[in-house]
Design a protein around this motif. Structure first.
Motif, short mmCIF file in Angstrom:
data_model
loop_
_atom_site.label_atom_id
_atom_site.label_comp_id
_atom_site.label_asym_id
_atom_site.label_seq_id
_atom_site.Cartn_x
_atom_site.Cartn_y
_atom_site.Cartn_z
N GLY A 79 0.87 -1.09 -0.18
CA GLY A 79 0.18 -0.02 0.15
C GLY A 79 1.11 0.92 0.41
O GLY A 79 0.99 2.06 -0.78
N ARG A 80 1.76 1.84 0.99
CA ARG A 80 2.23 2.46 0.59
C ARG A 80 3.55 2.48 0.88
O ARG A 80 4.04 1.33 1.15
N PRO A 81 4.45 3.55 0.59
CA PRO A 81 5.60 3.69 -0.47
C PRO A 81 6.75 3.44 1.10
O PRO A 81 7.32 4.14 1.29
N SER A 131 -1.68 -0.22 3.41
CA SER A 131 -2.45 1.11 2.85
C SER A 131 -2.60 1.52 4.30
O SER A 131 -2.47 3.06 3.97
N LEU A 132 -2.51 1.26 5.66
CA LEU A 132 -2.77 2.39 6.75
C LEU A 132 -1.43 2.47 7.67
O LEU A 132 -1.88 3.09 8.28
N GLY A 133 -0.21 1.93 6.63
CA GLY A 133 1.13 2.60 6.95
C GLY A 133 1.74 0.88 8.23
O GLY A 133 2.04 1.99 8.56
N GLU A 186 2.83 -10.83 -1.61
CA GLU A 186 2.39 -11.35 -1.00
C GLU A 186 2.13 -10.82 0.89
O GLU A 186 3.09 -11.46 1.03
N ASP A 187 1.27 -11.12 1.92
CA ASP A 187 0.78 -10.24 3.01
C ASP A 187 1.13 -12.20 3.61
O ASP A 187 -0.36 -12.63 3.38
N LEU A 188 1.74 -11.93 4.45
CA LEU A 188 1.98 -14.18 5.19
C LEU A 188 1.23 -13.89 6.18
O LEU A 188 1.57 -15.07 7.17
N GLY A 189 0.37 -12.65 6.50
CA GLY A 189 -0.14 -12.44 8.17
C GLY A 189 0.21 -12.35 9.53
O GLY A 189 1.20 -11.95 9.52
#
Length: 357
Positions: A235-237, A257-259, A273-276
């Motif tokens: 999300g955020r850079p 996206s929320l930092g 991929e977000d691993l949780g």
């Protein structure tokens, strides 16, 4: 076979933490790693004390110490010692702990990685100086400085061809480098913001790390020929690519996206991929092996930090902690499923048994 750190402040060791939610099911399938584990149950062994770090640093994510593990289960790292800033060590099950010595000045030595040859890389103080210089140490114990003696440098990782990557302070900024005995030190290209660091290298010579454009650190990768590419974020850079396996899969962190910081896996096609998490807000991936197994640290639902193991078949598993500790953090994993990290004031080993092993 890898891991990491002390000066990865905000990178590998102490990261500025933000906040984050658990990712549900339905993640995209990853590339097919070799020798992929089956879908049955994994078994996590109890954490084993290896080396005392002295007074524990209970910062949620510990800082100031570094760790690496090779496929033989040899652990290299650094720990605080009275009279020294830090001392490097090598630990094996048969030989116990052996101090690495110093590049010249008995002020500081730490180790960040060890390859299957037994070569160790890190930072140490040269004779007559106070600054820390990147080195490679032979299996017989000989130190070789690979960074300029008049400026700071660190060796973060080494592959099986004895190629070292790290960071060096040059021209008023921090630059990523690649070093080999035949070619010496080569500064790697950056994104143009004056900061870059290389933290991982595979046996194909592909390198990962971070760079910037004058703002936040961004995850990047270099090809074996030195071509730079920026990796996607959630999300955020903001992000950091910590480690790369021989299939080209990359483990690290990314802001969503929320930092909030998340442990991520970058696939060979560029997908992230977000691993949780283990039920908490944030997580960080630190190392990956050739099975595509990832280790790192995650917050639990109660907000504590725990070492984790992740695979496609198992999902994210809590490796636990020593009974007297308040946190644990995984820093490296080898091909045998041995994981090294911290738990309280101890360097700790976990054994992860794959299905059928």
């Amino acid at each position: 076979m890898k891991t990491r750190n002390d000066t990865h402040r905000g990178l590998r060791g102490t990261l500025s933490l933000l906040g984050l939610s658990v990712l549900g099911a339905g993640l995209q399938a990853c590339d097919d790693p070799t020798r992929a584990p089956g879908p049955a149950t994994y078994t996590v062994g109890a954490p084993e004390k290896v080396v005392s770090l002295g007074s524990p640093e209970n910062l949620g994510i510990p800082s100031g110490n570094s760790l690496g593990i090779n496929d033989a289960g040899a652990v290299a790292g650094g720990r605080r010692k009275p009279g020294f800033q830090e001392v490097g060590f090598l630990w094996t099950r048969t030989g116990g702990e052996v101090e690495l010595g110093f590049l010249g000045n008995p002020v500081y030595t730490t180790a960040y990685a060890i390859n299957n040859k037994g070569e160790i890389v890190g930072g140490s103080t040269p004779a007559g100086a106070q600054n820390r210089v990147a080195y490679i140490r032979s299996p017989s114990g000989e130190f070789r400085a690979i960074g300029p003696l008049d400026t700071y440098s660190f060796g973060w990782d080494v592959n099986e061809s004895s190629v070292v990557v790290g960071s060096v302070n040059l021209n008023g900024g921090t630059q990523a480098f690649r070093w080999s005995a035949d070619r010496g030190m080569t500064v790697l290209p950056d994104l143009g913001g004056g900061f870059t660091s290389a933290s991982g290298i595979n046996d194909r010579g592909e390198i990962v790390g971070t760079s910037n454009l004058g703002g936040p650190s961004l995850p990047v990768a270099w090809s074996a020929t030195g071509q730079l590419r920026q990796l996607a974020t959630l999300g955020r850079p903001y992000g950091y690519a910590h480690d790369i396996n021989n299939q080209g899969q990359i483990a690290g962190i990314s802001a969503d996206s929320l930092g909030r910081l998340r442990a991520v896996l970058w696939h060979t096609d560029g997908r992230v991929e977000d691993l949780g998490t283990l039920g908490g807000a944030e997580s960080m991936a630190i190392a990956i092996n050739d099975h595509g197994e990832v280790v790192g640290s995650s917050q639990t639902a109660s907000g504590e930090w725990r070492a984790f193991f992740w695979s496609r078949a198992s999902g994210m598993l809590d490796l636990g902690k020593l009974p007297e500790a308040t946190y644990s953090s995984a820093m490296g994993i080898n091909e045998r499923g041995q994981v090294v990290g911290w738990s309280g004031g101890w360097v700790t080993l976990w054994e992860v048994k794959r299905p059928g092993s």
